[in-house]
Design an enzyme around this catalytic site. Structure first.
Site, PDB file in Angstrom:
ATOM      1  N   ASP A  26       7.711  17.625   9.894  1.00 54.07           N
ATOM      2  CA  ASP A  26       8.820  18.574   9.934  1.00 54.07           C
ATOM      3  C   ASP A  26       8.358  19.950  10.416  1.00 54.07           C
ATOM      4  OD1 ASP A  26       7.259  18.875   7.675  1.00 54.07           O
ATOM      5  OD2 ASP A  26       8.916  18.837   6.250  1.00 54.07           O
ATOM      6  N   ASP A  70      10.655   1.114   5.899  1.00 53.25           N
ATOM      7  CA  ASP A  70       9.222   1.004   6.163  1.00 53.25           C
ATOM      8  C   ASP A  70       8.488   0.326   5.001  1.00 53.25           C
ATOM      9  OD1 ASP A  70       8.492   1.731   8.682  1.00 53.25           O
ATOM     10  OD2 ASP A  70       7.658   3.678   8.172  1.00 53.25           O
TER      11      ASP A  70
END
Length: 462
Positions: free
Chosen positions: A220, A71
């Site tokens: 998460d 990224d």
């Protein structure tokens, strides 16, 4: 309430035996295909190191796929791809993927990688982690033996723990999180959250939980709680340690903690209404609520200071019962925090290490210096309408200088002004103000120091 939660988890950790984590015994020819995802963003040598470590994992090469999910800046992609390919031995399936935009950040990156693989099990390793060779051998068989497990989480280690006092404190905090809090939740059968790295997922759980979504800064926790609502469970493998890197500067740590705090608050805002409207048992709803709402400590501490100073300015005289309540609550918070941190070291047989006592005291002081930043992050999570998170970056890595204009000034100003009022305040709050002022001045001073890039040799093959 948060202190009682820590005490309860500590009791479970000490007196309750861990559940037997079953593992399937399969020959190599019967082992499943595993996808190892390495989300990176301008990580430099760390990206090379984690790729080399992933290539050394003990797993049949024909059932192992490594994804380097880049990224970072487009101008660095070709050179990174060439260096990684030169490190990975022939015969290992390697995918180097770049999606062209950063929508959803890490969550979007992981989801993009999943769309290029059909592997039933997915390991996630951030760039600053170095998994041991038997990482998959000790995690995937547990998922195979128990179809109700969404993920298996390893304990984080700290490669640069002794770099300075700040990293020592972070080591204590994370040791207690994994060896006490997470382990106790696992032993008590409470909902467990994935920690973002050094774990392996059952892909079916990811899909049934709704997949990775980028509408919070803690993807998460978000996915973990959604899976827990679907009846999935998580498991800890506490004797499996995956070392990673800790932020070595106050600016980097402050930014990381504000990001995590904001992410937890966003998850609470997003999921708590769904949790309490569900048909889950009340104990499970309460456990998930307390787990997600630990971010509230900083805002409550900030509110406590503001209320105390306001009442003092108004000349309000406390009832004796209020004075004693304040004293008891302050003492409870401090002693349960220190006991919780010490227990984390004792569980890891580190209680005799040098510099433990000053590290324990600093582990109460330094987080107090985050009250301003984390209160702001909490308020931003609940009242800001921004959803792109464009102002948030991943944790500063080795060789980088923290960007942004923060130089510790807000913390220093408040840390100097507070004692003026605290000395005239009632006795019960003196201890609270002492830790708050010490933390604010410490973090502010570290932030005011000249910024230098953290230097550390990173060898791709180490």
């Amino acid at each position: 309430m948060l202190s009682f939660q820590l005490a309860g988890l500590a009791w479970v950790r000490i007196f309750r035996k861990g559940p037997l984590l079953r593992r399937s015994e399969l020959s190599d020819s019967d082992l499943p295909h595993v996808l190892v995802q390495l989300p990176v963003c301008n990580e430099g040598p760390l990206a090379l190191r984690v790729a080399a470590s992933a290539a050394r994992l003990d797993w049949p090469a024909d059932r192992l796929t490594i994804q380097l999910l880049d990224d970072g800046y487009i101008e660095h992609h070709d050179s990174l791809a060439a260096e990684v390919r030169a490190l990975i031995p022939a015969g290992i399936s390697l995918q180097i993927l770049r999606r062209g935009d950063r929508k959803g950040f890490k969550a979007g990156n992981l989801a993009f990688g999943l769309s290029h693989s059909d592997a039933p099990f997915v390991a996630v390793l951030d760039a600053d982690f170095v998994p041991p060779q038997d990482f998959l051998r000790r995690t995937v068989p547990a998922l195979l033996a128990d179809s109700g497990l969404a993920f298996v989480q390893a304990r984080w280690g700290h490669a640069n723990r002794a770099a300075n006092w700040l990293t020592r404190v972070q080591g204590l905090l994370l040791d207690a999180h994994f060896s006490v809090e997470q382990e106790a939740r696992f032993r008590a059968g409470l909902p467990l959250s994935f920690n973002g790295s050094a774990g392996v997922w059952n892909r079916t759980a990811i899909e049934q939980g709704g997949g990775w979504t980028g509408d919070t800064l803690t993807e998460d926790l978000d996915l973990s709680m959604r899976c827990m609502m679907q009846g999935w469970r998580g498991a800890m493998v506490s004797d499996l340690v995956v070392p990673g890197e800790l932020p070595q500067t106050a600016a980097a740590w402050r930014a990381q903690q504000a990001r995590w705090t904001k992410g937890h608050a966003q998850c609470a805002r997003k999921l708590l209404p769904k949790i309490w409207a569900s048909a889950m048992p009340v104990w499970k709803k309460a456990a998930m609520t307390l787990q997600m709402c630990q971010f509230a400590f900083y805002m409550l501490a900030f509110a406590s200071a503001v209320i105390s100073l306001t009442l003092m300015g108004m000349g309000v005289v406390y009832y004796p019962g209020v004075t004693w309540l304040g004293l008891m609550v302050t003492a409870l918070g401090i002693f349960s925090s220190i006991g919780y941190l010490y227990l984390g070291q004792r569980m890891l047989d580190r209680q005799h290490e040098d510099k433990l006592l000053p590290s324990l005291l600093l582990a109460v002081v330094f987080p107090s210096g985050l009250i301003l930043a984390n209160t702001r992050a909490t308020l931003d999570a609940f009242f800001s309408k921004r959803t792109d998170f464009s102002g948030w970056n991943r944790t500063t890595r080795v060789g980088e200088i923290q960007s942004g204009g923060w130089r510790g000034i807000p913390e220093l100003v408040v840390g100097v002004v507070l004692p003026v009022f605290a000395f005239a305040e009632s006795n019960w709050s003196a201890l609270f103000f002492f830790f708050a002022v010490s933390g604010l001045v410490s973090i502010g001073t570290m932030g005011a120091m000249p910024r230098r890039a953290v230097r550390q040799q990173i060898t791709p093959g180490e």
